[in-house]
Design an enzyme around this catalytic site. Sequence first.
Site, PDB file in Angstrom:
ATOM      1  N   GLU A 142     128.623  72.399  13.811  1.00 15.81           N
ATOM      2  CA  GLU A 142     129.595  72.808  14.825  1.00 15.81           C
ATOM      3  C   GLU A 142     130.998  72.270  14.556  1.00 15.81           C
ATOM      4  OE1 GLU A 142     127.928  71.955  18.648  1.00 15.81           O
ATOM      5  OE2 GLU A 142     126.102  73.086  18.235  1.00 15.81           O
ATOM      6  N   LYS A 161     124.333  80.487  27.596  1.00 20.76           N
ATOM      7  CA  LYS A 161     124.204  80.935  26.208  1.00 20.76           C
ATOM      8  C   LYS A 161     123.616  82.338  26.211  1.00 20.76           C
ATOM      9  CE  LYS A 161     123.546  76.326  24.197  1.00 20.76           C
ATOM     10  NZ  LYS A 161     122.579  75.388  23.574  1.00 20.76           N
TER      11      LYS A 161
END
Length: 440
Positions: free
Chosen positions: A205, A340
């Site tokens: 990330e 999500k």
Amino acid sequence: MSLITDIYAREVLDSRGNPTVEAEVYTEAGGVGRGIVPSGASTGEHEAVELRDGDKDRFGGKGVLKAVANVNNVIAKEIVGMEVTDQIAIDKAMIALDGTPNKGKLGANAILAVSLATARAAADELQVPLYNYLGGFNAHVMPTPMMNVINGGAHSDNKVDFQEFMIMPVGAPTVREAIRMGSETFHALKKALEADGKVTSVGDEGGFAPDFANNEEPFEYLIKAIEAAGYKPGKDVAIAFDVAASELWNDEDKKYKLHWSTGEEYTTEEWIEYLSDIIAKYPVVSVEDPIDENNWDDWVTLTNKLGKKVQLVGDDFFVTNTDYLAKGIKMGAANSILIKLNQIGTLTETVEAIEMAKEAGYTAIVSHRSGETEDTTIADLVVATNAGQIKTGSMSRTDRLAKYNQLMRIEDNLGDVAKYKGIRSFYNLSEQAKQDIENR
């Protein structure tokens, strides 16, 4: 408006080089939309099913040709001919076509790719930005970013148990300034790590993943970096972290184990005190998945103790599912949900979860996955729903920065209408709690 004339899916790669599904939707009036599905590393056991091929001779079993075929041979036959702007009907048709509670027959990755591409095709046909198509004229709140700058747990190979350490520019006046503050803090952190001889390569990330002496040392480096960048910890830039407690929970022993670091074990009561001490020591504004995803009563205990002081985010706990969220709201478990898209599998269900959270006074944080793509839908979605917070990685890796760049474009397009709320996006916390965070 016009009808969908063609749907086509293909196998492409995500930011980890693993296969994922990309779908394109075409309309009779010339609208074209494309959607690419992300993938997670640390996943909740109740998430919608990501259909993989299982052929070990191809991408180590991670191919998605089955999901692609389901789009081209099954979903397309059902959806072609439907009105492109009827997003709810299209999503419901795919859910019914799958017929399973977890989208395991067709694959959530197949269904979501078409769901996202449909919305983009409709926006393209109408010649409006995606955030405007999804949210209308009321889409105006720019999100406070949650930037993952230090990785641990399942997202790294170091000896840190917590999965993510994040910075949040809560004192910024605009999202553009928030991103600048985050970038400056990120680079200050890199210098601080380099000065101490620590590795500064980045993880999935975009955050750093060096080794640390213990779970608190990353917090100390964040404080050092925030100050070195010229900001006040808590007031200008606050801290958030993701425990990913389900990765640490031993269901047989009923204890949390720091198996990446010291090996220490904690009963639930000891664990809550351990986390409470960390929260009291540092300017922490948000904690994600602090309790195992199946321990509902323990979530309630933690929320009763800390729920007015800090944001308690359910990720693996809620998996963007309105059934789980409704149960949590009724029980008083958590005060925030991580959103999500691929946990639930359609745009419609995602928006329903955001709206349910907001109506209950829970915050909703629109989030990326560790395996991302160049798709920027979540940047448009967070503005469209006025959710107020976004989690989309660090200040490196194009798959993360694509979302930040899109947010800056949206803010420019909105002009004076755009509002960045910063610390005010935490409407689930008391004013005293916000003051306490500034003063830690």
